[in-house]
Design a protein around this motif. Structure first.
Motif, PDB file in Angstrom:
ATOM      1  N   ARG A 292     -16.818  -8.805   0.600  1.00 42.08           N
ATOM      2  CA  ARG A 292     -15.882  -7.690   0.395  1.00 42.08           C
ATOM      3  C   ARG A 292     -16.574  -6.450  -0.168  1.00 42.08           C
ATOM      4  O   ARG A 292     -16.077  -5.344  -0.050  1.00 42.08           O
TER       5      ARG A 292
ATOM      6  N   PHE B 170     -15.090  -1.988  -1.514  1.00 43.06           N
ATOM      7  CA  PHE B 170     -13.772  -2.460  -1.087  1.00 43.06           C
ATOM      8  C   PHE B 170     -12.607  -1.678  -1.691  1.00 43.06           C
ATOM      9  O   PHE B 170     -11.692  -1.261  -0.982  1.00 43.06           O
TER      10      PHE B 170
ATOM     11  N   SER C 229      -4.377   3.095   1.179  1.00 41.21           N
ATOM     12  CA  SER C 229      -3.104   3.166   0.468  1.00 41.21           C
ATOM     13  C   SER C 229      -2.629   4.619   0.356  1.00 41.21           C
ATOM     14  O   SER C 229      -1.451   4.921   0.532  1.00 41.21           O
TER      15      SER C 229
ATOM     16  N   ALA D 111      -1.203   5.605   3.584  1.00 43.51           N
ATOM     17  CA  ALA D 111       0.099   4.955   3.810  1.00 43.51           C
ATOM     18  C   ALA D 111       1.188   5.652   2.993  1.00 43.51           C
ATOM     19  O   ALA D 111       2.303   5.868   3.476  1.00 43.51           O
TER      20      ALA D 111
ATOM     21  N   LEU E  29      -0.289  -5.592 -14.031  1.00 45.42           N
ATOM     22  CA  LEU E  29       0.630  -5.447 -12.899  1.00 45.42           C
ATOM     23  C   LEU E  29       1.529  -6.674 -12.756  1.00 45.42           C
ATOM     24  O   LEU E  29       1.095  -7.807 -12.927  1.00 45.42           O
TER      25      LEU E  29
ATOM     26  N   TYR F 247      -9.723   0.377   0.133  1.00 39.11           N
ATOM     27  CA  TYR F 247      -8.318   0.018  -0.039  1.00 39.11           C
ATOM     28  C   TYR F 247      -7.494   1.220  -0.500  1.00 39.11           C
ATOM     29  O   TYR F 247      -6.443   1.524   0.066  1.00 39.11           O
ATOM     30  N   TRP F 248      -7.979   1.901  -1.525  1.00 40.18           N
ATOM     31  CA  TRP F 248      -7.159   2.988  -2.086  1.00 40.18           C
ATOM     32  C   TRP F 248      -7.062   4.174  -1.143  1.00 40.18           C
ATOM     33  O   TRP F 248      -6.064   4.892  -1.155  1.00 40.18           O
TER      34      TRP F 248
ATOM     35  N   MET G 267      -8.758  -4.752  -8.921  1.00 44.03           N
ATOM     36  CA  MET G 267      -7.819  -4.014  -8.074  1.00 44.03           C
ATOM     37  C   MET G 267      -6.667  -3.447  -8.904  1.00 44.03           C
ATOM     38  O   MET G 267      -6.082  -2.425  -8.551  1.00 44.03           O
ATOM     39  N   ALA G 268      -6.333  -4.141  -9.998  1.00 46.82           N
ATOM     40  CA  ALA G 268      -5.267  -3.640 -10.873  1.00 46.82           C
ATOM     41  C   ALA G 268      -5.771  -2.511 -11.763  1.00 46.82           C
ATOM     42  O   ALA G 268      -5.029  -1.589 -12.074  1.00 46.82           O
TER      43      ALA G 268
ATOM     44  N   PRO H 124       0.817  -1.224   0.000  1.00 48.47           N
ATOM     45  CA  PRO H 124       0.000   0.000   0.000  1.00 48.47           C
ATOM     46  C   PRO H 124       0.852   1.277   0.000  1.00 48.47           C
ATOM     47  O   PRO H 124       0.439   2.294  -0.551  1.00 48.47           O
TER      48      PRO H 124
END
Lengths: 179, 380, 276
Positions: C112, C257, C265, C268, B74, C261-262, C82-83, B47
């Protein structure tokens, strides 16, 4: 120095794994020698048997396991029972005064020190590894004190420097009395 | 001044750091001993670099998500151990068939089945080669040190992207959990490979039309190139050709050829003290460490012994063995299994005047240098 | 903007593989018409399938398409989404693929709440392998592996994914094709995990063994046994006997979800920047 093998064993919660890592880092990073560290522990995170294997050498270390340590630190009865028989004849056993049943006198040298009691006096079980390391370097000189201190400071949480150093020095003191 | 960082690093940590170095931006996995450290580290670090970490519901979906993310463009990696590796196999075959790059790290433990979850073994050598059904290409790299774990993980990502095929890093509980001193490569020091992208226009694009090297260029979805991917036998356009024998034959042969064509680049071995050796130890993974110590020990005793360390297990590095087929009288193959790679060694040397001796241990403990030295003494 | 359905088809890949009278094409038609109506660009849509008759849908539609292994389409789609979060991801699955071998992935993907639209073509049978009973075959029905009728009860998939946390859940049928198209359109526009079950007829694998001789018989069965949620609310227990519900079961908001997540991220990455 040729290959030196050290086993530090005790029960979970005494910081045995971290203690081993610190010794290995002191040698590998702060004294630019070679070192490996291996660990094993029971499935219980706390209270189970726990063991750190450290090898220090001036040359590359290939076989990474310790079968007959030059130095054994055994902090509990279980650790003594399990590993004391493996120590090399010219080796060293460091154990704790709380261990009641010592092995029949071997050829190796034995030091019985109040490591756990000293840890309790300083802060509690959590600093057992620091007391151990202090005693270990005084008795064995396996790594230099400066390198050890640097390795400790690099590994411990910020704000705990004073208490850890205090524990380390307390460990050195109880060992110096025995020399 | 070198900017190389010196660290006492655990093997699994080196693997995780190397994945990031190689440009991996996606990890999906499921907790399993003794591989879990890899996912724990990447759960924190991915992350931070805008990558994706997913803990999936099981091993199968982890493998599927990794391939899905790689289809999304990816660089993707997963890590597991024996039982999980078994569950991943069907989708590894999928990746091989549809030519989607991905890396699977298998930190070997004792098997079969649940076996010895915390103890080392080298019992997945054949699973790594033939775990998924059907004739498929595979590349398997095997580290024996923490530093090799790092560099081979980078290589694995490179090979996967270069060949568009799944690549396996076959480590073990010893190398995975051992901490040793490593001097980390600086950024830019190790070569990083990205998958080859198409240069043709959408109307001329055929997703499975390979170049000279046997590898078809890739293109991302959403960029005007709409195409189909299926693990059915398929034509160059990517559509099912399930009754076409000619296409079935040429597709499968190309999948193998693209790996064979790059053999000299992929097959990595190290020869240690072999120049005058009468006895060669052929070893890999953690056992190569014991073998190295054994060779040093035997040399002290005046025995002419050398070590061939295989860093690539598949394709099997027969060339290096044949190089010593006239010089060496004995080859000893120590393995923490019942002879999975020894069979390949024997097959390679079957017409040579070399005696192959197996040394096997399957009790969850490393083969010791003493065991190897004593085997050397026996064969001489 | 393309408006005619044929513009979304790979006509050069016809004929398709389905038996005459199969309901899968009707469900696929509803999916494609919903996409056409919403005006999605073909380049922006990804359709992921697994294995089975319903999973052969995406070879003949002109989007970005990939067919995966049996039961795993949702896991592949999760990795892909997710990609490539900007793309519209649709999974088309069947009753064996989605509720049997892939059932675990379905409930976890629903839990999720990732932004994937799942269309489950439920024809109550494993069609491609020749008519074995599936987890959605009603108890007592004849199948090639149930000569005297299945002994197992079946899942209600809409109830299952609802319980698992899906934020959009609906059911339609091949007979009610217009309604199905509307439900799919709403599912596609929903932000989060959306699930639409489309009841479809399998005349060869199911109908001929179970006293529904023709595709028309099977569509009539759908007409006679489906009842809208609104109508069911006013119906007596006798009127509801043997009926199944169609319409929208769940349509609610919950954190998606990849958004969660993003966001994590982003924080972070910010933290790392500040630490430098």
């Amino acid at each position: 120095m040729q290959r030196q093998e050290i086993v530090i064993s005790g029960s979970g919660g005494q910081g045995v794994v971290l203690g081993g890592i610190i010794v290995a880092e002191a040698a590998a990073i702060y004294e630019d020698r070679f070192a490996t560290h291996n660990q094993s522990y029971g499935p219980e995170a706390r209270g189970g048997a726990s063991k750190s294997e450290v090898i220090i050498s001036d040359g590359a270390i290939h076989f990474p396991e310790v079968e007959n340590p030059d130095i054994l630190v055994a902090l509990t009865q279980e650790a003594v029972d399990k590993f004391a028989g493996t120590v090399k004849p010219d080796g060293i056993l460091i154990t704790d005064t709380m261990v009641k049943k010592l092995p029949a006198k071997g050829e190796y040298k034995t030091y019985v020190l109040p490591i756990r009691a000293t840890a309790e006096e300083v802060r509690g079980q959590i600093v057992t590894n620091m007391v151990t390391l202090g005693a270990l370097v005084v008795i064995t000189k396996i790594v230099g004190l400066e390198a050890l201190k640097q390795a400790v400071l690099a590994r411990i949480p910020k704000g705990t420097e004073a208490i850890n150093m205090q524990a380390l020095e307390a460990g050195m003191k109880i060992a110096e009395k025995e020399l | 001044m070198s900017k190389r960082e010196v660290r006492l690093m655990q093997g699994n940590e080196a693997c995780a750091e190397a994945a990031l170095y190689a440009g991996v931006k996606f990890f999906a996995g499921y907790p399993i001993t003794p591989a879990t450290e890899i996912m724990e580290i990447l759960s924190r670090k991915l992350p931070q670099v805008g990558g994706v970490f997913l803990q999936m519901e099981d091993e199968i979906s982890s493998m599927a998500a990794v391939i899905g993310a790689s289809i999304g463009g990816l660089k993707s990696l997963t890590a597991t151990s024996g039982p999980g590796f078994t569950l991943k196999q069907e989708n590894i075959g999928y990746a091989a068939m549809v030519e989607i790059p991905c890396v699977i790290v298998d930190v070997q433990r004792g098997g079969p089945s649940t076996g010895l979850p915390t103890l080392p073994a080298q019992m997945d050598v054949m699973q790594a080669r033939w775990g998924t059904h059907g004739d498929h290409p595979i590349v398997v790299l095997c580290p024996s040190t923490v530093y090799e774990y790092y560099t081979l993980t980078v290589q694995a990502v490179n090979f996967a992207e270069m060949l568009r095929t799944p690549v396996i890093v076959l480590s073990d509980a010893i190398v995975g959990h051992l901490r040793e001193k490593v001097v980390l490569p600086e950024l830019g020091e190790l070569k990083i490979v990205n998958r080859k992208m198409t240069t043709v226009a959408p109307k001329d694009f055929l997703p499975y039309k390979a170049d000279e090297d046997g590898v078809p260029p890739f293109v991302n979805y959403g960029t005007g190139y709409r195409y189909h991917i299926t693990s059915n036998n398929h034509d160059e356009g990517g559509f099912p050709a399930t009754n076409n024998h000619q296409i079935a034959d040429s597709l499968l042969r190309r999948l193998h050829d693209k790996v064979e064509k790059r053999r000299s680049e992929i097959v990595i071995t190290e020869e240690i003290m072999t120049e005058d050796a009468d006895v060669i130890i052929f070893a890999y993974g953690c056992t190569a460490r014991s073998a190295y110590s054994a060779v040093e020990e035997a040399r002290k005793k005046g025995m002419k012994v050398g070590l061939i360390k295989a860093l690539t297990l598949w394709p099997f590095p027969f060339e290096v063995l044949l190089k010593y087929s006239k010089q060496a009288k004995h080859v000893i193959v120590p393995e923490m299994n019942l002879g999975q790679l020894a069979g390949e060694v024997e097959r390679t040397l079957k017409d040579c005047p070399v005696k192959v001796t197996r040394l096997n241990r399957i009790d969850g403990r490393m083969i010791t240098p003493e065991q190897i030295v004593s085997t050397i003494s026996e064969v001489i | 903007m393309a408006t005619h359905v044929s513009e979304y088809l790979r006509l050069d890949k016809m004929p398709h593989i389905w038996c005459p009278g199969c309901g899968t094409g009707i469900i696929l038609g509803a999916v494609v018409r919903a996409i056409a109506k919403l005006g999605y660009k073909r380049d922006d849509v990804v359709v992921v399938t697994g294995i089975g008759c319903s999973s052969r849908t995406n070879a003949i539609i002109d989007f970005n398409t990939f067919q995966t292994t049996h039961g795993r389409a949702l896991s592949f789609a999760t990795g892909f989404k997710m990609a490539r979060p900007e793309m519209k991801v649709i999974v088309i699955t069947g009753d064996g693929d989605g509720s049997g071998i892939g059932g675990n992935h379905l409930i976890h993907t629903a839990r999720r709440n990732i932004d994937i639209t799942t269309i489950l073509v439920n024809n109550g049978i494993y069609g491609m392998t020749g008519g074995q009973y599936s987890p959605l075959t009603p108890r007592g029905c004849i199948a090639s592996t149930a000569a005297t009728g299945t002994m197992e009860p079946c899942f209600d998939m809409c109830e299952l994914v609802k319980a698992a946390g899906a934020t959009y859940v609906a059911r339609g049928t091949a007979y009610h094709a217009t309604m199905l198209e509307q439900l799919i359109a709403k599912a596609l526009e929903h932000h989060g995990f959306s699930f639409v079950e489309g009841i479809a007829q399998c005349p060869i694998g199911f109908g001929r063994r179970n006293n529904q001789k023709t595709p028309v018989d099977m569509l009539n069965w759908q007409k006679d046994h489906a009842i809208t949620i609104a109508a069911a609310a006013k119906a007596s227990p006798e009127e509801l006997a043997g009926k199944f519900l169609i319409g929208e079961f769940v349509n609610k908001e919950a954190p998606e979800f990849s958004d969660v997540y993003w966001e994590a991220s982003r924080k972070a990455q910010q933290k790392v920047k500040e630490a430098r």
